[in-house]
Write a protein that holds these residues in place. Structure first.
Motif, PDB file in Angstrom:
ATOM      1  N   GLU A  15       0.835  -1.203   0.000  1.00 36.15           N
ATOM      2  CA  GLU A  15       0.000   0.000   0.000  1.00 36.15           C
ATOM      3  C   GLU A  15       0.866   1.248   0.000  1.00 36.15           C
ATOM      4  O   GLU A  15       0.595   2.205  -0.733  1.00 36.15           O
ATOM      5  CB  GLU A  15      -0.933  -0.005   1.207  1.00 36.15           C
ATOM      6  CG  GLU A  15      -2.048  -1.012   1.121  1.00 36.15           C
ATOM      7  CD  GLU A  15      -2.889  -1.066   2.384  1.00 36.15           C
ATOM      8  OE1 GLU A  15      -2.509  -0.430   3.402  1.00 36.15           O
ATOM      9  OE2 GLU A  15      -3.921  -1.737   2.357  1.00 36.15           O
ATOM     10  N   ARG A  16       1.913   1.254   0.837  1.00 36.10           N
ATOM     11  CA  ARG A  16       2.814   2.418   0.864  1.00 36.10           C
ATOM     12  C   ARG A  16       3.492   2.612  -0.485  1.00 36.10           C
ATOM     13  O   ARG A  16       3.651   3.739  -0.954  1.00 36.10           O
ATOM     14  CB  ARG A  16       3.845   2.265   1.985  1.00 36.10           C
ATOM     15  CG  ARG A  16       3.276   2.545   3.364  1.00 36.10           C
ATOM     16  CD  ARG A  16       4.389   2.682   4.381  1.00 36.10           C
ATOM     17  NE  ARG A  16       5.114   1.438   4.573  1.00 36.10           N
ATOM     18  CZ  ARG A  16       4.851   0.524   5.496  1.00 36.10           C
ATOM     19  NH1 ARG A  16       3.851   0.726   6.328  1.00 36.10           N
ATOM     20  NH2 ARG A  16       5.572  -0.566   5.597  1.00 36.10           N
ATOM     21  N   TYR A  19       1.056   4.188  -2.870  1.00 40.74           N
ATOM     22  CA  TYR A  19       0.923   5.619  -2.617  1.00 40.74           C
ATOM     23  C   TYR A  19       2.135   6.384  -3.128  1.00 40.74           C
ATOM     24  O   TYR A  19       2.005   7.492  -3.646  1.00 40.74           O
ATOM     25  CB  TYR A  19       0.738   5.894  -1.116  1.00 40.74           C
ATOM     26  CG  TYR A  19      -0.696   5.880  -0.703  1.00 40.74           C
ATOM     27  CD1 TYR A  19      -1.501   6.994  -0.882  1.00 40.74           C
ATOM     28  CD2 TYR A  19      -1.265   4.754  -0.141  1.00 40.74           C
ATOM     29  CE1 TYR A  19      -2.823   6.994  -0.512  1.00 40.74           C
ATOM     30  CE2 TYR A  19      -2.588   4.727   0.236  1.00 40.74           C
ATOM     31  CZ  TYR A  19      -3.366   5.855   0.053  1.00 40.74           C
ATOM     32  OH  TYR A  19      -4.680   5.842   0.418  1.00 40.74           O
ATOM     33  N   ALA A  20       3.318   5.798  -2.981  1.00 44.07           N
ATOM     34  CA  ALA A  20       4.534   6.481  -3.431  1.00 44.07           C
ATOM     35  C   ALA A  20       4.586   6.553  -4.955  1.00 44.07           C
ATOM     36  O   ALA A  20       4.987   7.589  -5.514  1.00 44.07           O
ATOM     37  CB  ALA A  20       5.770   5.758  -2.903  1.00 44.07           C
ATOM     38  N   ASP A  22       1.931   6.092  -7.301  1.00 51.61           N
ATOM     39  CA  ASP A  22       0.797   6.747  -7.965  1.00 51.61           C
ATOM     40  C   ASP A  22      -0.217   7.210  -6.921  1.00 51.61           C
ATOM     41  O   ASP A  22      -1.221   6.541  -6.667  1.00 51.61           O
ATOM     42  CB  ASP A  22       0.150   5.777  -8.953  1.00 51.61           C
ATOM     43  CG  ASP A  22      -0.791   6.478  -9.914  1.00 51.61           C
ATOM     44  OD1 ASP A  22      -0.994   7.703  -9.770  1.00 51.61           O
ATOM     45  OD2 ASP A  22      -1.330   5.797 -10.814  1.00 51.61           O
ATOM     46  N   PRO A  23       0.027   8.362  -6.297  1.00 51.19           N
ATOM     47  CA  PRO A  23      -0.875   8.819  -5.230  1.00 51.19           C
ATOM     48  C   PRO A  23      -2.294   9.115  -5.721  1.00 51.19           C
ATOM     49  O   PRO A  23      -3.258   8.913  -4.989  1.00 51.19           O
ATOM     50  CB  PRO A  23      -0.203  10.071  -4.680  1.00 51.19           C
ATOM     51  CG  PRO A  23       0.871  10.430  -5.624  1.00 51.19           C
ATOM     52  CD  PRO A  23       1.154   9.255  -6.489  1.00 51.19           C
ATOM     53  N   LYS A  24      -2.421   9.558  -6.969  1.00 51.95           N
ATOM     54  CA  LYS A  24      -3.756   9.869  -7.492  1.00 51.95           C
ATOM     55  C   LYS A  24      -4.599   8.593  -7.602  1.00 51.95           C
ATOM     56  O   LYS A  24      -5.764   8.566  -7.208  1.00 51.95           O
ATOM     57  CB  LYS A  24      -3.634  10.544  -8.860  1.00 51.95           C
ATOM     58  CG  LYS A  24      -4.946  11.000  -9.428  1.00 51.95           C
ATOM     59  CD  LYS A  24      -4.742  11.724 -10.745  1.00 51.95           C
ATOM     60  CE  LYS A  24      -6.075  12.150 -11.336  1.00 51.95           C
ATOM     61  NZ  LYS A  24      -5.913  12.813 -12.625  1.00 51.95           N
ATOM     62  N   ALA A  26      -4.086   5.769  -5.946  1.00 53.07           N
ATOM     63  CA  ALA A  26      -4.301   5.251  -4.597  1.00 53.07           C
ATOM     64  C   ALA A  26      -5.424   6.008  -3.896  1.00 53.07           C
ATOM     65  O   ALA A  26      -6.246   5.407  -3.200  1.00 53.07           O
ATOM     66  CB  ALA A  26      -3.013   5.335  -3.791  1.00 53.07           C
ATOM     67  N   THR A  27      -5.476   7.315  -4.099  1.00 54.53           N
ATOM     68  CA  THR A  27      -6.548   8.114  -3.498  1.00 54.53           C
ATOM     69  C   THR A  27      -7.899   7.740  -4.099  1.00 54.53           C
ATOM     70  O   THR A  27      -8.904   7.703  -3.398  1.00 54.53           O
ATOM     71  CB  THR A  27      -6.273   9.613  -3.720  1.00 54.53           C
ATOM     72  OG1 THR A  27      -4.982   9.919  -3.197  1.00 54.53           O
ATOM     73  CG2 THR A  27      -7.309  10.472  -3.040  1.00 54.53           C
ATOM     74  N   GLU A  30      -9.514   4.818  -2.317  1.00 53.78           N
ATOM     75  CA  GLU A  30      -9.920   4.949  -0.921  1.00 53.78           C
ATOM     76  C   GLU A  30     -11.427   4.829  -0.776  1.00 53.78           C
ATOM     77  O   GLU A  30     -12.172   4.808  -1.746  1.00 53.78           O
ATOM     78  CB  GLU A  30      -9.446   6.284  -0.358  1.00 53.78           C
ATOM     79  CG  GLU A  30      -7.956   6.308  -0.109  1.00 53.78           C
ATOM     80  CD  GLU A  30      -7.507   7.611   0.494  1.00 53.78           C
ATOM     81  OE1 GLU A  30      -8.275   8.594   0.489  1.00 53.78           O
ATOM     82  OE2 GLU A  30      -6.374   7.647   0.966  1.00 53.78           O
ATOM     83  N   ALA A  97      -4.564   6.188   7.081  1.00 56.51           N
ATOM     84  CA  ALA A  97      -3.403   6.627   6.303  1.00 56.51           C
ATOM     85  C   ALA A  97      -2.848   5.495   5.471  1.00 56.51           C
ATOM     86  O   ALA A  97      -2.287   5.706   4.418  1.00 56.51           O
ATOM     87  CB  ALA A  97      -2.327   7.169   7.244  1.00 56.51           C
ATOM     88  N   GLY A  99      -4.562   3.430   3.892  1.00 50.10           N
ATOM     89  CA  GLY A  99      -5.380   3.328   2.703  1.00 50.10           C
ATOM     90  C   GLY A  99      -6.421   2.236   2.749  1.00 50.10           C
ATOM     91  O   GLY A  99      -7.138   2.047   1.797  1.00 50.10           O
TER      92      GLY A  99
END
Length: 128
Positions: A15-16, A19-20, A22-24, A26-27, A30, A97, A99
């Motif tokens: 998961e981390r 996020y590192a 492709d944060p868009k 991953a968001t 959510e 956090a 995710g």
């Protein structure tokens, strides 16, 4: 079956990394995005159900096979609506956090399984 500690750590690392990288994306995965997706899916299923009713009524007046198609459309859309509604995250559930709310759900399942196992053991012990 709950995940082992090693598997939970690996999942958190993945998961981390997501996020590192492709944060868009991953968001978008959510809870709020999932809630919006499932809500939209339920609305589409309700609309499809209404179309199925219209087909059913039309088929009654014209040809029976149209009624059968309408009934099948209604049935399929009802199943989609119910499964989409059950899968939708609750409004109070926010992704942490990390995710994902999976560890909390795993704890709830584990505690439920513990209670079931305790009841089973009591019943077995009472029978002896």
């Amino acid at each position: 079956m709950p995940l082992s500690e090693h598997e939970q750590r690996m999942l958190e690392q993945m998961e981390r990394a997501l996020y590192a990288e492709d944060p868009k994306f991953a968001t978008a995965l959510e809870g709020s995005g999932l809630r919006t997706y499932t809500r939209r899916r339920v609305y589409q299923a309700v609309f499809g159900f209404l179309v199925g009713i219209a087909l059913l009524m039309t088929g009654v007046m014209t040809q029976i096979w149209i009624s059968v198609v309408g009934f099948l459309v209604m049935l399929g859309c009802a199943v989609l609506a119910v499964t989409g509604w059950r899968k939708a995250p609750r409004p109070g559930e926010q992704a942490r956090a990390g995710g994902s709310a999976a560890p909390r759900q795993a704890r709830q399942r584990r505690s439920m399984m513990d209670r079931i196992e305790q009841r089973w053991q009591r019943r077995r012990d009472e029978g002896r």
